[in-house]
Design a protein around this motif. Structure first.
Motif, PDB file in Angstrom:
ATOM      1  N   MET A   1       0.814  -1.217   0.000  1.00 48.87           N
ATOM      2  CA  MET A   1       0.000   0.000   0.000  1.00 48.87           C
ATOM      3  C   MET A   1       0.846   1.266   0.000  1.00 48.87           C
ATOM      4  SD  MET A   1      -3.271  -0.275  -0.171  1.00 48.87           S
ATOM      5  CE  MET A   1      -3.654   1.364   0.424  1.00 48.87           C
ATOM      6  N   GLY A   2       1.979   1.236   0.676  1.00 44.45           N
ATOM      7  CA  GLY A   2       2.760   2.452   0.818  1.00 44.45           C
ATOM      8  C   GLY A   2       3.686   2.754  -0.339  1.00 44.45           C
ATOM      9  N   SER A   3       3.706   1.896  -1.356  1.00 43.60           N
ATOM     10  CA  SER A   3       4.680   2.052  -2.430  1.00 43.60           C
ATOM     11  C   SER A   3       4.242   3.038  -3.502  1.00 43.60           C
ATOM     12  CB  SER A   3       4.952   0.686  -3.078  1.00 43.60           C
ATOM     13  OG  SER A   3       3.747   0.157  -3.608  1.00 43.60           O
ATOM     14  N   SER A   4       2.971   3.446  -3.520  1.00 50.88           N
ATOM     15  CA  SER A   4       2.480   4.377  -4.532  1.00 50.88           C
ATOM     16  C   SER A   4       2.387   5.788  -3.968  1.00 50.88           C
ATOM     17  CB  SER A   4       1.102   3.940  -5.029  1.00 50.88           C
ATOM     18  OG  SER A   4       0.526   4.970  -5.804  1.00 50.88           O
ATOM     19  N   VAL A   9       0.292   7.254   3.847  1.00 54.92           N
ATOM     20  CA  VAL A   9       0.315   6.352   5.005  1.00 54.92           C
ATOM     21  C   VAL A   9       0.475   7.083   6.341  1.00 54.92           C
ATOM     22  CG1 VAL A   9       1.100   4.312   3.752  1.00 54.92           C
ATOM     23  CG2 VAL A   9       2.782   5.928   4.639  1.00 54.92           C
ATOM     24  N   LYS A  10       0.894   8.357   6.292  1.00 55.88           N
ATOM     25  CA  LYS A  10       0.973   9.169   7.519  1.00 55.88           C
ATOM     26  C   LYS A  10       0.156  10.446   7.320  1.00 55.88           C
ATOM     27  CE  LYS A  10       5.522   7.459   8.936  1.00 55.88           C
ATOM     28  NZ  LYS A  10       6.939   7.830   9.232  1.00 55.88           N
ATOM     29  N   ASP A  59      -6.756  -2.689   4.445  1.00 51.89           N
ATOM     30  CA  ASP A  59      -5.777  -2.719   3.361  1.00 51.89           C
ATOM     31  C   ASP A  59      -6.199  -3.658   2.238  1.00 51.89           C
ATOM     32  OD1 ASP A  59      -4.209  -0.910   4.609  1.00 51.89           O
ATOM     33  OD2 ASP A  59      -2.527  -2.252   5.016  1.00 51.89           O
ATOM     34  N   GLU A  60      -6.887  -4.761   2.618  1.00 48.18           N
ATOM     35  CA  GLU A  60      -7.225  -5.758   1.598  1.00 48.18           C
ATOM     36  C   GLU A  60      -8.237  -5.242   0.589  1.00 48.18           C
ATOM     37  OE1 GLU A  60      -9.596  -7.067   5.351  1.00 48.18           O
ATOM     38  OE2 GLU A  60      -7.700  -6.083   4.879  1.00 48.18           O
ATOM     39  N   ILE A  79      -5.371   7.849  -1.573  1.00 45.20           N
ATOM     40  CA  ILE A  79      -5.916   6.749  -0.774  1.00 45.20           C
ATOM     41  C   ILE A  79      -5.272   6.791   0.603  1.00 45.20           C
ATOM     42  CG2 ILE A  79      -6.227   4.244  -0.620  1.00 45.20           C
ATOM     43  CD1 ILE A  79      -7.560   5.369  -3.099  1.00 45.20           C
ATOM     44  N   VAL A  80      -6.108   6.739   1.654  1.00 47.54           N
ATOM     45  CA  VAL A  80      -5.596   6.858   3.022  1.00 47.54           C
ATOM     46  C   VAL A  80      -6.071   5.675   3.866  1.00 47.54           C
ATOM     47  CG1 VAL A  80      -5.531   8.275   5.099  1.00 47.54           C
ATOM     48  CG2 VAL A  80      -5.620   9.386   2.855  1.00 47.54           C
TER      49      VAL A  80
END
Length: 199
Positions: A1-4, A9-10, A59-60, A79-80
């Motif tokens: 999720m955090g790679s885009s 993510v924060k 996340d899923e 997206i958060v």
């Protein structure tokens, strides 16, 4: 999720800085519980002059929303992954112009009703960052939740602008369907919908 770069993510670090993140001063619309992102991305595709933020805890399902946003090349989507209970930590005063709440958990038991996304407990948080004249658009298939939410909105100082107990037979134009909505329509279920505005 955090790679885009479309995933935040924060999000607490962006409070008051969302326009910098989008690199424009366009209105920001927020979807609470965006799920797989169909509604979010279809809206963003139809309205390139508006920025959209989708929040969900899971996340899923968010991975599908992210893939959809990437596939559709949505520059105006973020997206958060987060718990909506902490929403006031993420947005600053007057930062959001519209909030969408679609088919949220109805939490029918009396002791759980405060968890509803339309409950006064959360509405008071939304009021902190929703612009004056800002709107909340709410859709559900649950009659009890719909009726009780009308009271929550009134108690929190929102004015009902539009209301229907059967959206797909109403005169409302411009509805974007969600995944749940398509399924419910196929089962012959009525979709209830309202728009409220900050007084």
């Amino acid at each position: 999720m955090g790679s885009s770069r479309l995933t935040v993510v924060k999000p607490q670090e962006y409070k008051g800085k969302w326009r910098e993140e989008f690199k424009n001063s366009q209105d920001i619309y927020l979807e609470l519980g965006c799920g797989r992102g169909r509604f979010l991305c279809d809206n963003a595709s139809n309205n390139k002059d508006i920025n959209y933020i989708g929040i969900d805890l899971k996340d899923e399902v968010l991975i599908y929303a992210l893939r959809r946003a990437i596939d559709m090349e949505m520059e105006n989507v973020r997206i958060v992954p987060m718990n909506i209970n902490n929403i006031e930590e993420v947005f600053d005063r007057d930062e959001i112009s519209r909030i969408y709440v679609n088919f949220c958990n109805p939490w029918p038991k009396e002791r759980h009703k405060k968890r509803r996304l339309t409950h006064t407990r959360l509405l008071e948080k939304y009021k902190i960052f929703l612009k004056p004249e800002g709107e909340i658009w709410f859709k559900t298939d649950n009659l009890e939740l719909f009726n009780e939410s009308q009271n929550y909105f009134k108690e929190s100082g929102f004015n009902i602008q539009y209301l229907t107990y059967d959206l797909h037979k109403s005169n409302f134009k411009g509805n974007i369907t969600t995944e749940y909505e398509q399924k419910f329509i196929g089962l012959g279920m009525k979709i209830m919908f309202l728009i409220v505005k900050m007084l």
